[in-house]
Design a protein around this motif. Structure first.
Motif, short mmCIF file in Angstrom:
data_model
loop_
_atom_site.label_atom_id
_atom_site.label_comp_id
_atom_site.label_asym_id
_atom_site.label_seq_id
_atom_site.Cartn_x
_atom_site.Cartn_y
_atom_site.Cartn_z
N LEU A 59 0.84 -1.19 0.00
CA LEU A 59 0.00 0.00 0.00
C LEU A 59 0.88 1.25 0.00
O LEU A 59 1.98 1.24 0.55
CB LEU A 59 -0.91 0.01 1.23
CG LEU A 59 -1.92 -1.13 1.35
CD1 LEU A 59 -2.74 -0.99 2.64
CD2 LEU A 59 -2.84 -1.17 0.15
N SER A 60 0.37 2.31 -0.59
CA SER A 60 1.14 3.56 -0.70
C SER A 60 1.01 4.38 0.57
O SER A 60 0.47 5.49 0.57
CB SER A 60 0.66 4.37 -1.92
OG SER A 60 0.81 3.63 -3.10
N THR A 119 -3.68 6.53 1.85
CA THR A 119 -2.96 6.16 0.63
C THR A 119 -3.36 7.03 -0.55
O THR A 119 -3.08 6.68 -1.70
CB THR A 119 -3.22 4.68 0.28
OG1 THR A 119 -4.64 4.47 0.14
CG2 THR A 119 -2.69 3.76 1.36
N GLU A 122 -6.34 4.86 -2.68
CA GLU A 122 -6.23 3.49 -3.20
C GLU A 122 -7.55 2.76 -2.92
O GLU A 122 -8.02 2.71 -1.79
CB GLU A 122 -5.06 2.75 -2.55
CG GLU A 122 -3.72 3.15 -3.11
CD GLU A 122 -2.63 2.14 -2.79
OE1 GLU A 122 -2.97 0.96 -2.53
OE2 GLU A 122 -1.46 2.53 -2.78
N LYS A 123 -8.12 2.17 -3.96
CA LYS A 123 -9.45 1.57 -3.84
C LYS A 123 -9.42 0.07 -3.58
O LYS A 123 -10.40 -0.49 -3.08
CB LYS A 123 -10.26 1.86 -5.11
CG LYS A 123 -10.44 3.34 -5.41
CD LYS A 123 -11.13 3.55 -6.75
CE LYS A 123 -11.17 5.02 -7.11
NZ LYS A 123 -11.76 5.23 -8.45
N LEU A 125 -7.81 -2.51 -1.43
CA LEU A 125 -7.00 -2.62 -0.22
C LEU A 125 -6.98 -4.06 0.27
O LEU A 125 -8.04 -4.67 0.46
CB LEU A 125 -7.56 -1.72 0.88
CG LEU A 125 -7.70 -0.23 0.52
CD1 LEU A 125 -8.50 0.50 1.59
CD2 LEU A 125 -6.33 0.41 0.36
#
Length: 416
Positions: A59-60, A119, A122-123, A125
């Motif tokens: 994850l970012s 993030t 981000e969708k 996860l």
């Protein structure tokens, strides 16, 4: 737990384990049952649940640095905790009750929404979670440790409200728990191209406990046993870090209060960064559940992790009203010419390797303004659009339009 404590104490003192066939309590090796179970349904479920999921893509999160592929984990971490307080705990409980959802699932939904915001949207996860293996009611009476780690994937729709997200997370969690007995290694074997399942490095935990010290200590014969703390300290300021990032919700059953603990690896995060992340989580929790700010029915993309000091800074930066010493009717291009007269050789605008002094900028602005007047016959108040990338030409265009008496209207080259 009391029955187990009694039996363990008797076994320690007498050297014998008393077993009553009439009780529902059973001591057995769960691995024996697991070997006899059909895994076909579970295999199909996990294959479908993780279809197209990038299990090897972290994850970012707002990392301060990255761990190289050949770099080993040091195990050094930091732990930041905060209490909800009585009011927020009450609001959290009320919200979970009104959504008809368990506290664990409600906390997990909160974590997913927080990760979505943290993030930057981000969708898809996917995180790791440890399960206790009691996925069926008849297994609750079994004493033993058969923990399994499973991936929990949640595909977020930013336009859904938190209320709807909780329902989605609850359904997803219940389905995953039905097949939580499927060994993690077999889940990973379904994805042979995944060499590093990094989803396990971001985790979630929900702990319900009683704060009394005596509940954490039991006597077996003349020996005193203590439960391990959630975070194991390895120095004054550091803990042992099993994950890169884990959020733990703690529910105090005595006080009915909640607290959160973020454990993060110092390989990737600075302590200051983890503190800010914790502050952002607090900010989001108050937005979601405090009645005055409650946003549970609004789309989750409207939630903000911006801290109060950051909001103040943005407001001050956006406060572009300037009182000029000259007439209040002074135009922008008049003030520009005034600055040119005061500082002709000074740097006026700079971008990358390019720059213009005030005198040079005025020259190009006058050339453009005369061109607009003579060729395009721009009249005062006429809207003049400019479609140009960020450059020195953009500044020349703005001032040239203003000097010609036009009204500047910017257009984006990406979406004119």
């Amino acid at each position: 737990m009391e029955v187990f404590h009694h039996d363990l104490n008797q076994a320690y003192i007498t050297g014998q384990l008393l077993y009553d066939d009439n009780t529902n309590l059973r001591y057995l090796d769960y691995a024996v049952i697991e070997q006899q179970m059909s895994m076909t349904g579970a295999s199909m479920f996990w294959l479908d649940a993780l279809h197209d999921c990038k299990l090897d893509q972290p994850l970012s999160l707002p990392f301060d640095r990255y761990r190289l592929s050949n770099e080993n984990r040091t195990g050094r971490g930091t732990s930041i905790s905060f209490d909800f307080g009585q009011d927020l705990s009450h609001d959290f409980l009320i919200s979970a009750s009104s959504n008809n959802i368990s506290l664990e699932h409600f906390a997990l939904a909160t974590y997913y929404v927080f990760l979505f915001k943290l993030t930057n949207g981000e969708k898809d996860l996917c995180i790791g979670i440890n399960t206790h293996g009691r996925y069926r009611d008849e297994l609750n009476s079994i004493i033993g440790m058969f923990v399994n780690a499973i991936p929990l994937r949640c595909q977020i729709d930013p336009h859904l409200s938190f209320h709807k997200i909780t329902k989605h997370v609850q359904d997803n969690m219940l389905n995953c728990m039905k097949y939580s007995y499927f060994p993690l290694q077999r889940i990973l074997n379904q994805h042979p191209n995944i060499s590093n399942p990094v989803f396990l490095d971001t985790s979630f935990d929900f702990i319900s406990s009683i704060t009394k010290d005596e509940e954490n200590e039991i006597m077996i014969g003349d020996s005193q046993l203590s439960l391990l703390p959630f975070s194991i300290k390895i120095s004054e300021d550091e803990i042992m870090s099993k994950f890169d990032f884990i959020l733990s919700f703690q529910h105090d059953l005595n006080l009915n209060d909640f607290s959160c603990t973020i454990n993060a690896s110092l390989d990737l995060f600075n302590v200051e960064t983890v503190c800010i992340i914790a502050e952002r989580l607090q900010t989001m929790l108050h937005q979601q559940f405090t009645p005055f700010d409650c946003t549970t029915i609004k789309p989750i993309h409207e939630l903000s992790l911006t801290l109060s000091n950051e909001q103040y800074l943005m407001q001050s930066l956006n406060n572009t009203q300037v009182s000029f010493s000259s007439s209040p009717l002074t135009c922008i291009h008049h003030e520009f010419v005034h600055q040119v007269m005061k500082h002709p050789p000074k740097l006026a605008v700079e971008l990358d390797e390019q720059s213009l002094t005030y005198c040079e900028l005025l020259y190009y602005v006058q050339v453009l303004s005369l061109h607009l007047l003579n060729k395009y016959h721009v009249v005062p108040g006429e809207v003049v659009c400019q479609c140009v990338e960020r450059s020195l030409s953009m500044v020349i265009g703005i001032m040239g339009i203003e000097m010609a008496g036009g009204v500047y209207c910017p257009l984006s080259p990406r979406d004119p």
